[in-house]
Design a protein around this motif. Structure first.
Motif, PDB file in Angstrom:
ATOM      1  N   UNK A  51     -87.646  45.005 -42.818  1.00  0.00           N
ATOM      2  CA  UNK A  51     -86.364  45.297 -41.989  1.00  0.00           C
ATOM      3  C   UNK A  51     -85.713  46.503 -42.540  1.00  0.00           C
ATOM      4  N   UNK A  52     -85.408  46.463 -43.886  1.00  0.00           N
ATOM      5  CA  UNK A  52     -84.387  47.420 -44.484  1.00  0.00           C
ATOM      6  C   UNK A  52     -85.122  48.633 -44.321  1.00  0.00           C
ATOM      7  N   UNK A  53     -86.462  48.920 -44.478  1.00  0.00           N
ATOM      8  CA  UNK A  53     -87.029  49.785 -44.396  1.00  0.00           C
ATOM      9  C   UNK A  53     -87.111  50.645 -43.165  1.00  0.00           C
ATOM     10  N   UNK A  54     -87.226  49.711 -42.277  1.00  0.00           N
ATOM     11  CA  UNK A  54     -86.998  50.229 -40.542  1.00  0.00           C
ATOM     12  C   UNK A  54     -85.719  51.054 -40.475  1.00  0.00           C
ATOM     13  N   UNK A  55     -84.712  50.319 -41.075  1.00  0.00           N
ATOM     14  CA  UNK A  55     -83.195  50.913 -41.134  1.00  0.00           C
ATOM     15  C   UNK A  55     -83.290  52.183 -41.971  1.00  0.00           C
ATOM     16  N   UNK A  56     -83.790  52.197 -43.138  1.00  0.00           N
ATOM     17  CA  UNK A  56     -83.799  53.181 -43.988  1.00  0.00           C
ATOM     18  C   UNK A  56     -84.306  54.654 -43.409  1.00  0.00           C
ATOM     19  N   UNK A  61     -83.292  57.851 -44.987  1.00  0.00           N
ATOM     20  CA  UNK A  61     -83.405  57.477 -46.465  1.00  0.00           C
ATOM     21  C   UNK A  61     -84.767  56.906 -46.882  1.00  0.00           C
ATOM     22  N   UNK A  62     -84.862  57.027 -48.340  1.00  0.00           N
ATOM     23  CA  UNK A  62     -86.082  56.795 -48.766  1.00  0.00           C
ATOM     24  C   UNK A  62     -86.485  55.070 -48.560  1.00  0.00           C
ATOM     25  N   UNK A  63     -87.512  54.809 -48.320  1.00  0.00           N
ATOM     26  CA  UNK A  63     -87.996  53.482 -48.111  1.00  0.00           C
ATOM     27  C   UNK A  63     -87.952  52.622 -49.700  1.00  0.00           C
ATOM     28  N   UNK A 306     -78.451  49.622 -43.144  1.00  0.00           N
ATOM     29  CA  UNK A 306     -79.372  49.922 -44.276  1.00  0.00           C
ATOM     30  C   UNK A 306     -78.921  51.238 -44.710  1.00  0.00           C
ATOM     31  N   UNK A 307     -78.093  52.302 -44.258  1.00  0.00           N
ATOM     32  CA  UNK A 307     -77.785  53.314 -44.898  1.00  0.00           C
ATOM     33  C   UNK A 307     -76.820  52.938 -45.897  1.00  0.00           C
ATOM     34  N   UNK A 308     -76.060  52.213 -45.940  1.00  0.00           N
ATOM     35  CA  UNK A 308     -75.053  51.563 -46.866  1.00  0.00           C
ATOM     36  C   UNK A 308     -75.877  51.477 -48.296  1.00  0.00           C
ATOM     37  N   UNK A 309     -76.756  50.394 -48.018  1.00  0.00           N
ATOM     38  CA  UNK A 309     -77.657  49.971 -48.980  1.00  0.00           C
ATOM     39  C   UNK A 309     -78.473  51.413 -49.782  1.00  0.00           C
ATOM     40  N   UNK A 310     -79.082  52.041 -48.878  1.00  0.00           N
ATOM     41  CA  UNK A 310     -79.886  53.221 -49.463  1.00  0.00           C
ATOM     42  C   UNK A 310     -79.222  54.426 -49.941  1.00  0.00           C
ATOM     43  N   UNK A 311     -77.836  54.515 -49.527  1.00  0.00           N
ATOM     44  CA  UNK A 311     -76.889  55.474 -50.171  1.00  0.00           C
ATOM     45  C   UNK A 311     -76.649  55.115 -51.579  1.00  0.00           C
ATOM     46  N   UNK A 312     -76.363  53.625 -51.863  1.00  0.00           N
ATOM     47  CA  UNK A 312     -76.147  53.478 -53.135  1.00  0.00           C
ATOM     48  C   UNK A 312     -77.436  53.589 -53.990  1.00  0.00           C
TER      49      UNK A 312
END
Length: 317
Positions: A51-56, A61-63, A306-312
């Motif tokens: 699910x997170x990778x779909x959002x990333x 952003x990178x999976x 997902x973007x908030x997580x991936x940005x970190x």
């Protein structure tokens, strides 16, 4: 499976991340909700990561690799504790009674008598009228079918059925009301947690409640740079008022907080978190797939969350 057999099921262990994940100094922890006891942690972690990778992908952003995620697992331990409590009156199951009848049993066995209040608060927040004959029943009226009205109201205005709502509130009530249950759940989570570095804590459902308590018990070497709460009941006074840090509050060590919720998710009925005591946080209302309003992979598939997580993870914040 009998209640005695359920209590005998050995708890499954959580899954640590690979030591090389994100340079070994940044950690993503997925904290699940209730009703996970029959599932394999490795499969659950893979679902969350998918699910997170779909959002990333949508956020450009990178999976992530599922094996780079920490996945504490308390599902079996919580289920065993609930089954043990149910055994005093006989295990409650769909094949034995309606959701409303089960809710009455949950209310009768509530350690602090707070189950009924949780149910009525949720229904009231969902717009259930307070006038009419049923409104005069009050808490603890003991009338047959007294809890059918709030249950049916919540189910009619969400993508969740009455049984899911009734059992979810039972588990939340048990976690908050029974100190032994709370300690057992927190102990299970802490068995599979990093001890130092930067922490991205991604929580769902009951896990958002457990996560708020967990943040009061982190070791000094662990720095919570991001908290994500998805499908959370934290906005309900009957929930946040019984956290270890009582009432609406911003966890003092958390740098950034994203709360994501779906309007048709009855578990997130207290969202958005409007009380100013929650402090500064980003709140995202999303439209999850039909009949999937509460699913974590739906929540994480949204590019905002997902973007908030991936940005970190990418070092952009």
């Amino acid at each position: 499976m009998t209640a005695r057999e359920a209590r005998a099921v050995p708890p499954k262990g959580g899954l640590p991340a690979r030591g090389t994940a994100f340079g070994g100094r940044r950690h993503v922890v997925f904290l699940h909700g209730r009703d996970q006891q029959s599932k394999e942690p490795v499969d659950l972690r893979r679902k969350w990561a998918a699910g997170l990778n779909r959002g990333l992908t949508l956020a450009a952003l990178a999976p992530v690799d599922p094996e780079d995620m920490w996945f504490p697992f308390y599902g079996t331990r919580l289920h065993n504790l609930v089954s043990g409590r149910e055994s005093t009156t006989g295990a409650i199951g769909l094949d034995q009674m309606s959701a409303a009848a089960a809710a009455e049993a949950f209310a009768a066995e509530s350690p602090t008598g707070s189950y009924e209040q949780l149910l009525y608060e949720a229904a009231t927040r969902a717009g259930m009228p307070q006038d009419g004959p049923a409104a005069t029943e009050g808490f603890g009226a003991g009338l047959v079918g007294a809890l059918h009205r709030p249950l049916s109201w919540l189910a009619a205005r969400s993508d969740l059925d009455e049984w899911t709502i009734a059992t979810f509130l039972r588990d939340v009530d048990l976690y908050l009301a029974d100190a032994a249950v709370r300690q057992a759940v927190l102990d299970s989570v802490l068995e599979t947690m990093p001890t130092e570095g930067e922490l991205v804590l991604v929580t769902h459902s009951l896990g958002t409640v457990v996560g708020m308590d967990l943040l009061t018990r982190l070791p000094d070497g662990l720095d919570p740079v991001l908290l994500v709460t998805a499908g959370s009941p934290l906005g309900m006074d009957g929930v946040n008022g019984r956290l270890l840090a009582r009432g609406p509050h911003r966890p003092p060590r958390v740098r950034e907080w994203v709360n994501v919720w779906c309007p048709t998710d009855a578990v997130a009925i207290g969202c958005p978190l409007a009380d100013e005591r929650w402090g500064k946080l980003t709140q995202l209302a999303v439209a999850n797939g039909r009949d999937r309003a509460h699913d974590i992979d739906e929540y994480l598939a949204h590019p905002g969350a997902a973007g908030a997580i991936g940005s970190v993870l990418a070092g952009r914040v």
